[in-house]
Write a protein that holds these residues in place. Structure first.
Motif, PDB file in Angstrom:
ATOM      1  N   ALA A 173       1.819   9.546  -4.586  1.00 29.81           N
ATOM      2  CA  ALA A 173       0.665  10.278  -5.121  1.00 29.81           C
ATOM      3  C   ALA A 173      -0.087  10.894  -3.943  1.00 29.81           C
ATOM      4  N   PRO A 174      -0.943  11.873  -4.204  1.00 30.18           N
ATOM      5  CA  PRO A 174      -1.756  12.403  -3.098  1.00 30.18           C
ATOM      6  C   PRO A 174      -2.697  11.349  -2.532  1.00 30.18           C
ATOM      7  N   SER A 175      -3.212  10.491  -3.416  1.00 34.26           N
ATOM      8  CA  SER A 175      -4.079   9.385  -3.015  1.00 34.26           C
ATOM      9  C   SER A 175      -3.643   8.138  -3.779  1.00 34.26           C
ATOM     10  N   ALA A 176      -3.939   6.979  -3.240  1.00 32.92           N
ATOM     11  CA  ALA A 176      -3.470   5.712  -3.827  1.00 32.92           C
ATOM     12  C   ALA A 176      -4.350   5.294  -4.996  1.00 32.92           C
ATOM     13  N   ILE A 177      -4.315   6.104  -6.055  1.00 25.90           N
ATOM     14  CA  ILE A 177      -5.133   5.853  -7.245  1.00 25.90           C
ATOM     15  C   ILE A 177      -4.192   5.662  -8.428  1.00 25.90           C
ATOM     16  N   GLN A 178      -4.275   4.538  -9.076  1.00 28.67           N
ATOM     17  CA  GLN A 178      -3.395   4.189 -10.193  1.00 28.67           C
ATOM     18  C   GLN A 178      -3.779   4.984 -11.439  1.00 28.67           C
ATOM     19  N   TYR A 179      -2.760   5.430 -12.201  1.00 32.15           N
ATOM     20  CA  TYR A 179      -3.027   6.168 -13.439  1.00 32.15           C
ATOM     21  C   TYR A 179      -3.735   5.277 -14.449  1.00 32.15           C
ATOM     22  N   SER A 180      -3.227   4.065 -14.618  1.00 26.96           N
ATOM     23  CA  SER A 180      -3.844   3.060 -15.489  1.00 26.96           C
ATOM     24  C   SER A 180      -3.295   1.708 -15.071  1.00 26.96           C
ATOM     25  N   PRO A 181      -3.891   0.618 -15.539  1.00 26.98           N
ATOM     26  CA  PRO A 181      -3.413  -0.709 -15.120  1.00 26.98           C
ATOM     27  C   PRO A 181      -1.966  -1.015 -15.487  1.00 26.98           C
ATOM     28  N   THR A 182      -1.394  -0.292 -16.445  1.00 28.67           N
ATOM     29  CA  THR A 182      -0.009  -0.556 -16.848  1.00 28.67           C
ATOM     30  C   THR A 182       0.998   0.300 -16.086  1.00 28.67           C
ATOM     31  N   PHE A 183       0.527   1.173 -15.187  1.00 29.46           N
ATOM     32  CA  PHE A 183       1.409   2.008 -14.370  1.00 29.46           C
ATOM     33  C   PHE A 183       1.516   1.421 -12.964  1.00 29.46           C
ATOM     34  N   ALA A 184       2.479   1.940 -12.217  1.00 25.57           N
ATOM     35  CA  ALA A 184       2.660   1.474 -10.836  1.00 25.57           C
ATOM     36  C   ALA A 184       1.443   1.824  -9.980  1.00 25.57           C
ATOM     37  N   GLN A 185       1.221   1.011  -8.973  1.00 26.92           N
ATOM     38  CA  GLN A 185       0.205   1.324  -7.970  1.00 26.92           C
ATOM     39  C   GLN A 185       0.856   2.276  -6.960  1.00 26.92           C
ATOM     40  N   PRO A 186       0.438   3.550  -6.938  1.00 27.56           N
ATOM     41  CA  PRO A 186       1.091   4.489  -6.025  1.00 27.56           C
ATOM     42  C   PRO A 186       0.588   4.328  -4.598  1.00 27.56           C
TER      43      PRO A 186
END
Length: 424
Positions: A173-186
């Motif tokens: 991802a451009p920044s380490a911000i998760q889409y939601s708690p059920t998605f991967a931590q980018p």
């Protein structure tokens, strides 16, 4: 004359190794002069590519590829639209790197072995006189998820784990911000990874050319990687790829330049964006229509020929104002603004096109179609349709009948047309 043609009274279709009766003109072509048919059934020119009508099949993920390789499923699924008259079909989001897939079963074009199955589909399309393109993509922080029916059936979180052939530890991802708690931590992409990503895009485009694609579309919508760079919601970088509008769109223009450099000059380049994040209610900076307009005005000089405008997908917090024209209206606004500055950029309209009348009205040329309503303005130049084609693969033929347009049917289906004037 080929051996195949010599053996049959009906000429064989070109581009395939087996005999197939030739359909000419191509299915979906209006069999009347252009001034007698609505704009929807008139040709559209994109560089050297001529579409015989204004219908395009939008890319639709089917989660059915084998390690990125297309299969006979895709030949039958996509071929149905070519057979029944859609002038352009765009292959589903196809990952330019393995970790760019939405799911482990997504289409890919990161290695040469993936060219052959795609080429087989392209050859079939060309035998029908139809055009085929491919949407090249990277899912960014929304990667490594399960197919949607698995999530629904099992009540599971969307994440595809390593045991399920996922890659949750290698999501970009451009920044380490998760889409939601059920998605991967980018993790935030390094500059080296960004540069490598651009190269991967160009290499995938080269493979698309080898596979016989007629056009390439860059996917920068729906909350996937390039859209994530656009949006201040997902891009908190402080380097050359974050902050200002110019920085947040920098990666897109690098990708456009890289792709444009490897595809033929005569080939059109398409781009899909989200016209807005639908996050104005948050009071925080987000991607919106004014920025989409600003971007659109820069695209012709960059080498983009058609802008396909969707919306949303960046965050679960979006609030979409849904109505039949909720995305078409954004496309119309962008089209008007770009044309007002004398820029040459075709616009694709997408979303909730389910009727013949709506498809016609979206692309109908400017003019006094209905004097009582003060005339008509085209909202787009091409109409892109997804789910309606799944419900009605014959949507082009059905639309022609409802609008009273006589069009070519597949040669083998010559007895299947509806009687003139019959109600469907």
């Amino acid at each position: 004359m080929s051996a195949t043609e010599a053996q049959h009274a009906t000429p064989g279709a070109p581009g395939v190794s087996y005999y197939m009766p030739l359909t000419t003109p191509s299915a979906g072509t209006a069999l009347a002069t252009e001034d007698e048919v609505p704009t929807l059934f008139t040709p559209l020119q994109l560089r050297s590519l001529t579409l015989h009508n204004r219908f395009a099949v939008s890319p639709m993920c089917t989660y059915s590829a084998d390690d990125g390789h297309l299969t006979d499923w895709h030949l039958v699924h996509l071929g149905a639209f070519a057979l029944r008259g859609a002038a352009l079909t765009i292959v589903e989001a196809t990952a330019v790197t393995p970790n760019g897939r939405i799911s482990p079963e997504d289409s890919g074009l990161w290695q040469d072995s993936q060219i052959g199955p795609l080429r087989r589909i392209a050859d079939y399309f060309h035998s029908q006189g139809q055009k085929i393109g491919i949407q090249l993509a990277h899912a960014g922080r929304k990667a490594s998820t399960l197919a949607p029916w698995l999530q629904k059936a099992r009540g599971e979180a969307g994440l595809a784990t390593a045991e399920q052939k996922g890659w949750p530890e290698n999501v970009w991802a451009p920044s380490a911000i998760q889409y939601s708690p059920t998605f991967a931590q980018p993790r935030e992409m390094t500059i080296e990874e960004i540069k490598g990503f651009v190269v991967s895009y160009a290499q995938a485009a080269e493979r698309a050319i080898k596979a016989g694609m007629d056009t390439v579309e860059i996917h920068a919508a729906h909350g996937y990687l390039l859209h994530e760079f656009f949006s201040p919601i997902t891009n908190k970088r402080t380097d050359a790829y974050g902050g200002s509008f110019e920085n947040r769109t920098r990666l897109l223009f690098e990708v456009i330049a890289a792709v444009r450099a490897v595809i033929p000059e005569t080939m059109p380049l398409l781009l899909r964006i989200s016209g807005t994040d639908w996050m104005e209610h948050s009071g925080e900076p987000s991607w919106d229509v004014p920025q989409a307009i600003r971007l659109a005005k820069l695209l012709p000089d960059a080498g983009v020929d058609l802008l396909d405008i969707s919306s949303g997908g960046i965050t679960p917090g979006q609030k979409i104002k849904i109505h039949p024209y909720y995305q078409i209206d954004i496309a119309s606004r962008v089209r008007e603004e770009v044309r007002a500055e004398g820029k040459q950029l075709l616009i694709g309209g997408v979303g909730m096109v389910t009727t013949a009348e709506m498809a016609r009205d979206v692309v109908q040329a400017d003019g006094a179609v209905d004097e009582s309503e003060g005339g008509h303005k085209a909202k787009a130049d091409l109409v892109l349709i997804a789910r309606q084609f799944l419900k009605e693969p014959e949507f082009v033929l059905r639309t022609a009948h409802k609008l009273g347009v006589h069009v070519m049917w597949p040669t083998q289906y010559h007895r299947a047309g509806w009687p003139k004037g019959s109600q469907l």
